[in-house]
Design a protein around this motif. Sequence first.
Motif, PDB file in Angstrom:
ATOM      1  N   ALA A 157     -24.731   3.842  13.461  1.00  0.00           N
ATOM      2  CA  ALA A 157     -23.479   4.122  14.178  1.00  0.00           C
ATOM      3  C   ALA A 157     -23.556   5.450  14.920  1.00  0.00           C
ATOM      4  O   ALA A 157     -22.822   5.668  15.895  1.00  0.00           O
ATOM      5  CB  ALA A 157     -22.308   4.127  13.205  1.00  0.00           C
ATOM      6  N   LEU A 158     -24.433   6.351  14.476  1.00  0.00           N
ATOM      7  CA  LEU A 158     -24.612   7.635  15.153  1.00  0.00           C
ATOM      8  C   LEU A 158     -25.119   7.460  16.580  1.00  0.00           C
ATOM      9  O   LEU A 158     -24.963   8.356  17.414  1.00  0.00           O
ATOM     10  CB  LEU A 158     -25.593   8.513  14.363  1.00  0.00           C
ATOM     11  CG  LEU A 158     -25.130   8.970  12.977  1.00  0.00           C
ATOM     12  CD1 LEU A 158     -26.309   9.498  12.175  1.00  0.00           C
ATOM     13  CD2 LEU A 158     -24.043  10.033  13.108  1.00  0.00           C
TER      14      LEU A 158
ATOM     15  N   GLY B 286     -19.283  13.658  11.847  1.00  0.00           N
ATOM     16  CA  GLY B 286     -18.270  13.593  12.888  1.00  0.00           C
ATOM     17  C   GLY B 286     -17.629  12.250  13.140  1.00  0.00           C
ATOM     18  O   GLY B 286     -16.688  12.151  13.937  1.00  0.00           O
ATOM     19  N   LEU B 287     -18.091  11.181  12.485  1.00  0.00           N
ATOM     20  CA  LEU B 287     -17.512   9.860  12.693  1.00  0.00           C
ATOM     21  C   LEU B 287     -16.355   9.619  11.727  1.00  0.00           C
ATOM     22  O   LEU B 287     -16.364  10.122  10.607  1.00  0.00           O
ATOM     23  CB  LEU B 287     -18.572   8.773  12.492  1.00  0.00           C
ATOM     24  CG  LEU B 287     -19.810   8.847  13.389  1.00  0.00           C
ATOM     25  CD1 LEU B 287     -20.755   7.702  13.082  1.00  0.00           C
ATOM     26  CD2 LEU B 287     -19.429   8.835  14.859  1.00  0.00           C
ATOM     27  N   ALA B 288     -15.389   8.830  12.158  1.00  0.00           N
ATOM     28  CA  ALA B 288     -14.270   8.440  11.297  1.00  0.00           C
ATOM     29  C   ALA B 288     -14.542   7.042  10.753  1.00  0.00           C
ATOM     30  O   ALA B 288     -14.930   6.139  11.512  1.00  0.00           O
ATOM     31  CB  ALA B 288     -12.961   8.459  12.080  1.00  0.00           C
ATOM     32  N   THR B 289     -14.349   6.849   9.447  1.00  0.00           N
ATOM     33  CA  THR B 289     -14.648   5.555   8.830  1.00  0.00           C
ATOM     34  C   THR B 289     -13.514   5.101   7.938  1.00  0.00           C
ATOM     35  O   THR B 289     -12.801   5.912   7.349  1.00  0.00           O
ATOM     36  CB  THR B 289     -15.933   5.633   7.979  1.00  0.00           C
ATOM     37  OG1 THR B 289     -15.728   6.545   6.889  1.00  0.00           O
ATOM     38  CG2 THR B 289     -17.121   6.096   8.808  1.00  0.00           C
ATOM     39  N   THR B 290     -13.352   3.793   7.831  1.00  0.00           N
ATOM     40  CA  THR B 290     -12.451   3.183   6.844  1.00  0.00           C
ATOM     41  C   THR B 290     -13.213   2.043   6.173  1.00  0.00           C
ATOM     42  O   THR B 290     -14.073   1.404   6.790  1.00  0.00           O
ATOM     43  CB  THR B 290     -11.167   2.641   7.490  1.00  0.00           C
ATOM     44  OG1 THR B 290     -11.505   1.648   8.479  1.00  0.00           O
ATOM     45  CG2 THR B 290     -10.360   3.760   8.141  1.00  0.00           C
TER      46      THR B 290
ATOM     47  N   ALA C 110     -15.728  12.597  18.649  1.00  0.00           N
ATOM     48  CA  ALA C 110     -15.525  13.411  19.848  1.00  0.00           C
ATOM     49  C   ALA C 110     -16.737  14.306  20.060  1.00  0.00           C
ATOM     50  O   ALA C 110     -17.170  14.544  21.190  1.00  0.00           O
ATOM     51  CB  ALA C 110     -14.249  14.247  19.695  1.00  0.00           C
ATOM     52  N   ALA C 111     -17.283  14.788  18.956  1.00  0.00           N
ATOM     53  CA  ALA C 111     -18.504  15.598  19.007  1.00  0.00           C
ATOM     54  C   ALA C 111     -19.252  15.409  17.701  1.00  0.00           C
ATOM     55  O   ALA C 111     -18.675  15.569  16.620  1.00  0.00           O
ATOM     56  CB  ALA C 111     -18.170  17.071  19.233  1.00  0.00           C
ATOM     57  N   LEU C 112     -20.529  15.073  17.786  1.00  0.00           N
ATOM     58  CA  LEU C 112     -21.341  14.885  16.584  1.00  0.00           C
ATOM     59  C   LEU C 112     -21.813  16.231  16.040  1.00  0.00           C
ATOM     60  O   LEU C 112     -22.120  17.154  16.798  1.00  0.00           O
ATOM     61  CB  LEU C 112     -22.565  14.028  16.903  1.00  0.00           C
ATOM     62  CG  LEU C 112     -22.372  12.518  17.059  1.00  0.00           C
ATOM     63  CD1 LEU C 112     -23.687  11.882  17.493  1.00  0.00           C
ATOM     64  CD2 LEU C 112     -21.874  11.883  15.773  1.00  0.00           C
ATOM     65  N   ASN C 113     -21.872  16.326  14.712  1.00  0.00           N
ATOM     66  CA  ASN C 113     -22.531  17.461  14.059  1.00  0.00           C
ATOM     67  C   ASN C 113     -24.001  17.110  13.842  1.00  0.00           C
ATOM     68  O   ASN C 113     -24.365  15.935  13.784  1.00  0.00           O
ATOM     69  CB  ASN C 113     -21.867  17.765  12.716  1.00  0.00           C
ATOM     70  CG  ASN C 113     -20.411  18.138  12.881  1.00  0.00           C
ATOM     71  OD1 ASN C 113     -20.052  18.829  13.823  1.00  0.00           O
ATOM     72  ND2 ASN C 113     -19.562  17.665  11.969  1.00  0.00           N
ATOM     73  N   HIS C 114     -24.837  18.117  13.682  1.00  0.00           N
ATOM     74  CA  HIS C 114     -26.270  17.850  13.592  1.00  0.00           C
ATOM     75  C   HIS C 114     -26.852  18.100  12.205  1.00  0.00           C
ATOM     76  O   HIS C 114     -28.046  17.904  12.003  1.00  0.00           O
ATOM     77  CB  HIS C 114     -27.037  18.706  14.615  1.00  0.00           C
ATOM     78  CG  HIS C 114     -27.115  20.157  14.256  1.00  0.00           C
ATOM     79  ND1 HIS C 114     -26.056  21.015  14.399  1.00  0.00           N
ATOM     80  CD2 HIS C 114     -28.136  20.893  13.725  1.00  0.00           C
ATOM     81  CE1 HIS C 114     -26.406  22.222  14.002  1.00  0.00           C
ATOM     82  NE2 HIS C 114     -27.678  22.179  13.589  1.00  0.00           N
TER      83      HIS C 114
END
Length: 417
Positions: free
Chosen positions: A32-33, A61-65, A77-81
């Motif tokens: 998903a990244l 940084g992703l939102a999951t349910t 909105a912005a990925l962390n590394h």
Amino acid sequence: MDKLVIQGAKPLHGAVRISGSKNAALPILLAALLVDGPIAYENVPRLRDIFTTLKLLNILGLATTFEDDRVAVAPAAALNHEAPYDLVKTMRASVLCLGPLLARLGRARVALPGGCAIGARPVNLHLSALEKMGAVFDLEAGYIEGRCDQLTGAHITFDFPTVGGTENLLMAASLAKGRTILENAAREPEISDLAEFLIAMGAKITGHGSTIITIDGVDSLHGGSYAIMPDRIEAGTYMVAAAITDGDLILEKCPFRELDAAVSKLREMGVGFTETPAGVRVFRQSELVNADVATLPYPGFPTDMQAQIMALMCLAKGAGSIKETIFENRYMHVQELVRLGAKIKVSGQNAFVHGVDRLIGAPVMASDLRASASLVLAGLAAHGTTEIQRVYHLDRGYESMEVKLSKVGADIVRARE
């Protein structure tokens, strides 16, 4: 800490539904990244490792349910590394975020992975392959730090058909510039499932399921929906459960074709199989007899079924042997099986099993995921009470195992130690 308490020597009868594959779901969720849009996953198993993966995606940084067997992922909105040690230490598959982060961000900081203590399983094959695509790595304070301007396609030949390495490179190459060819790639069905997911999101991949995979990088991947394949190792484990208890089980949603090597060996030992509209029926067709087993990369006998078939061999007539060729430290369940009355000797890569008439229940301790399953199987067949400690290992890879077994006649309960 939880333990399982089993009153054994009870045949299992009924139907068991096979859950989604853990080993397929982990890389597919981490993929998903790579994706710009929302994703809806189906047939996701509710396992400790899955929840860990979702936490990792949240940190990145992703939102999951997660509801029932469905996972929804919203793009960041912005990925962390950075994948922190607190999460990665519990699950080796976390290193699979390395390729996607490099492909999307050009940088990644991933803690060296942990997980089951079944051998070193170094990540050097991942790193050397990604270096051929233009990445540069440093090892600092227990973290892999990678960076690149942009990954570019390369011709990569693996020294060994590494599952994790193939998955990491498959994801990274999907967004790389140009064509990547992976030779001596691993062939596991879970890798094909990952490739099919990526293709559904817009990737250009051919050859998955063979030793040569070709990936033509694209600019972006879009969102969509995808159903995870059933878990072939869970299915194989319940096949052994039917045989070891002299039971008769129907395995619903069983990935039968993906278990050819295990099914062939179980048939050799006296286990019967019938494909029916309801699922695969598994039963003891004749007296159990011992066999010789060697674990091999797919399509050979899976190392993840080694501990389970050893439990069955403990009660089979005659002598048999197992040669573990994949991991160097995967016999830690042997001493626990011996505590139940098994006759097993280990010499290097080889374990020699002499069948006994019966196993007797005793307290035992799980050391890793598949070792846990072997002890449950042995406990189901043993006379008397078996208590299995450290079952948190089991929860990493088997969805509600004691619930599924209880529904088909096992006397098994979860209790606090």
